[in-house]
Design an enzyme around this catalytic site. Structure first.
Site, PDB file in Angstrom:
ATOM      1  CG  ASP A 252      -4.716  13.673   3.227  1.00 12.78           C
ATOM      2  OD1 ASP A 252      -5.755  12.419   3.172  1.00 12.78           O
ATOM      3  OD2 ASP A 252      -4.565  14.422   2.513  1.00 12.78           O
TER       4      ASP A 252
ATOM      5  CD  GLU B  28      -4.082   8.822   3.560  1.00 17.66           C
ATOM      6  OE1 GLU B  28      -4.497   8.540   1.960  1.00 17.66           O
ATOM      7  OE2 GLU B  28      -4.352  10.352   2.957  1.00 17.66           O
TER       8      GLU B  28
ATOM      9  CG  ASP C 129      -9.405   8.159  -0.425  1.00 17.00           C
ATOM     10  OD1 ASP C 129     -10.229   8.156  -1.645  1.00 17.00           O
ATOM     11  OD2 ASP C 129      -8.157   7.534   0.134  1.00 17.00           O
TER      12      ASP C 129
END
Length: 589
Positions: A219, A283, A361
């Site tokens: 992340d 990410e 998301d």
């Protein structure tokens, strides 16, 4: 790029050829009727995932958490959020995945923790606590108060948070501010502190690797290194006191050092369950240039195997900060240029790319890139699936994508939205509209949320036509989609021409022709056409031609006569015409 370039030099790796499937635990399957998805629910559906034809299961955060940001605010890396289940449940999922020849990866969320994590509780307990510098603490600034007179306290910088508002919160106990790029409940870890990094490696990584997981989705991977000392961002949004400041905390000066250390200290010491290398996918936001991305994924740099780059899923969004939910209309040539950029990125490099158009998301791909109207939604779903399956790189699917799940209906009120980002942006928009600072902000943000909110991907999975789509026998934490009786996995299993059956067919086809689809070089044709997306893939003497109609009107199909039709998303392809939302692949050896 030469029109006949190839990616022959790319080393074959298991994770390049794998299809990953992302599970959002709260919304996948509820086993006990409390309305919340859970680990036993996931365990019960491992055979379903195996039958789909995916290779890797990615489970979004299931760690202990106050759930201010749906588990991305972790209070204990070494435990499970109790309503989801237990450590034993996770061990059973790992074992079941491996028994079904599936690998499993977890989220590695180490830019920040929850403010309820024991580390942060210690850090905020006093300025002299040994863990004080595990987070970022700064004194207040004092400026003239033009209204009240005297001085007033302001934060250390003027940075805007991802979730609206500022990035600093005042702590009364120790009379300093702490940094949080996201919600105030998510303080940023200070990677400059070696003891902090060592604790991260032990608690967030080795603990789960020792239990047999096969890698991580990392992340916010490019935010660990901040530019120090802290400084204000330039004023680019005069209507706000908070300014976008990514240049101060994105791709910072020590970020590559930190990621290499993570590999050397931890990841290099483990393998997947079958002895193959672990996999990492980062990410990587706010990194628009290929040169910047390559620094993370170059094989010789030994940092990450691949990353998610978000030009595609951010298409139509505003600036990503204050204007994120101001929808910006786009045309098909813009989408083509994005795809071309990241397909060609891997040619003549030792880097790799990912292929995706949905995740937790973003809004659903049918509504964003296709057409969710009843007469077109299945055709859109199939065309979009074919588009992804034919692209080079590692394929990622998000739960429900394989059955054509849609955004929440536009008639749903804002009260159905739950996500902290959605709520913060809406609250800010209401304030700006009612104060007259930006009178149309509320209307614009509501429209943007209806298309692009993170909430759309978090609606409960539609398993069958029973109450709540078979997700739960209780009241779901989020309302089930109104169309669960029409769009669900059980009914589609029985239909040979369903979206689910189409995905299964495409995954087999992608494996059968992996040389040209996964490793083949990309050549864009007719780039300015606003209706169709046509491209070739080359691998040695083999060529595939992919033709996609992104409209609800028939479009001419030219230049395909010399090739053999491999597959069409329609039962019968028409010569010389691409039917509405049709996708085709032709092949030539």
């Amino acid at each position: 790029m030469s029109p006949h370039a190839t990616n022959l030099y790319h080393k074959r790796e298991w994770w390049k050829e794998a299809t990953f499937y992302q599970i959002y635990p709260a919304s996948f399957k509820d086993s006990n009727g409390d309305g919340l998805g859970d680990l036993p629910g996931i365990l019960s559906k491992i055979p379903y995932l195996a039958s789909l034809g995916v290779d890797v299961v990615w489970i979004s955060p299931m760690f202990d958490s106050p759930q201010k940001d749906m588990g991305y605010d972790i209070s204990n890396y070494e435990d499970v959020y109790a309503p989801y289940g237990t450590i034993s449940d996770m061990e059973a999922i790992i074992s079941s995945c491996h028994a079904h020849n599936l690998k499993i990866i977890l989220d590695l969320v180490v830019n920040h923790t929850s403010d309820q994590h024991a580390w942060f509780k210690e850090s905020r307990s006093s300025r002299s606590n040994p863990k004080r510098d595990w987070y970022f603490w700064e004194p207040a600034r004092w400026v003239d108060d033009d209204v009240e007179g005297g001085k007033k306290r302001i934060p250390p910088t003027n940075w805007r948070s991802y979730f609206a508002g500022g990035t600093w919160t005042w702590d009364e106990g120790t009379e300093e501010y702490y940094l949080h790029l996201y919600d105030s409940s998510q303080p940023d870890l200070n990677w400059e502190t070696e003891d902090c990094r060592k604790a991260i490696y032990d608690s967030a990584m080795r603990f789960w690797l020792d239990k047999g997981i096969d890698g991580f989705r990392v992340d916010t991977v490019n935010k660990y290194s901040k530019v120090l000392p802290f400084r204000d961002a330039p004023i680019t949004d005069p209507k706000s006191e908070w300014q976008p400041a990514a240049e101060n905390w994105c791709n910072g000066p020590r970020i590559h050092e930190f990621i290499r250390e993570m590999n050397e200290e931890v990841l290099s010491k483990y393998t997947a369950f079958d002895g193959l290398p672990l996999v990492t996918v980062g990410e990587l936001s706010l990194t628009p240039e290929p040169e910047g991305v390559l620094r993370y994924v170059s094989a010789k740099e030994r940092e990450l195997d691949m990353v998610f780059q978000f030009d595609l899923t951010h298409l139509g969004q505003g600036d990503g900060f204050g204007g994120k939910y101001d929808f910006v209309p786009w045309k098909l040539p813009e989408l083509k240029r994005i795809v071309e950029k990241w397909q060609c990125f891997i040619e003549s490099t030792d880097g790799w790319t990912t292929v995706f158009n949905e995740n937790h998301d973003n809004g659903r791909s049918i509504d964003r890139f296709g057409n969710g109207a009843p007469e077109w939604r299945e055709k859109s779903a199939k065309m979009l699936a074919l588009w992804l399956a034919a692209l080079a790189g590692t394929l990622f699917l998000y739960q429900g994508q394989e059955i054509g799940m849609l955004n929440a209906p536009e008639e749903w009120g804002i009260e159905e939205y739950k996500d902290v980002e959605s709520m913060n942006h809406h609250r800010e928009a209401v304030q700006l509209s009612e104060s007259g600072v930006d009178s149309t902000r509320k209307e614009r943000v509501v429209k943007g949320l209806q298309l692009m909110a993170r909430d759309h991907a978090r609606l409960p999975f539609q398993w069958n036509g029973s109450v709540n789509g078979g997700f739960s026998t209780g009241k779901p934490w989020m309302r089930a989609h109104d169309l669960y009786k029409e769009i669900n996995a059980e009914s589609q299993k029985k239909e040979a021409d369903s979206v689910l059956s189409w995905y299964k067919q495409l995954l087999r086809l992608r494996e059968e022709h992996k040389d040209v689809f996964i490793y083949g070089a990309f050549e864009l044709l007719d780039p300015e056409n606003v209706s169709t997306f046509v491209f070739r893939k080359h691998y040695g003497d083999k060529t595939a031609l992919v033709a996609l109609n992104f409209t609800s009107e028939p479009q001419p199909a030219r230049g395909m006569d010399y090739m053999t039709l491999l597959i069409s998303s329609y039962a019968k392809a028409k010569e010389g015409v691409l039917q509405p939302y049709e996708g085709r692949v032709y092949i030539k050896y």
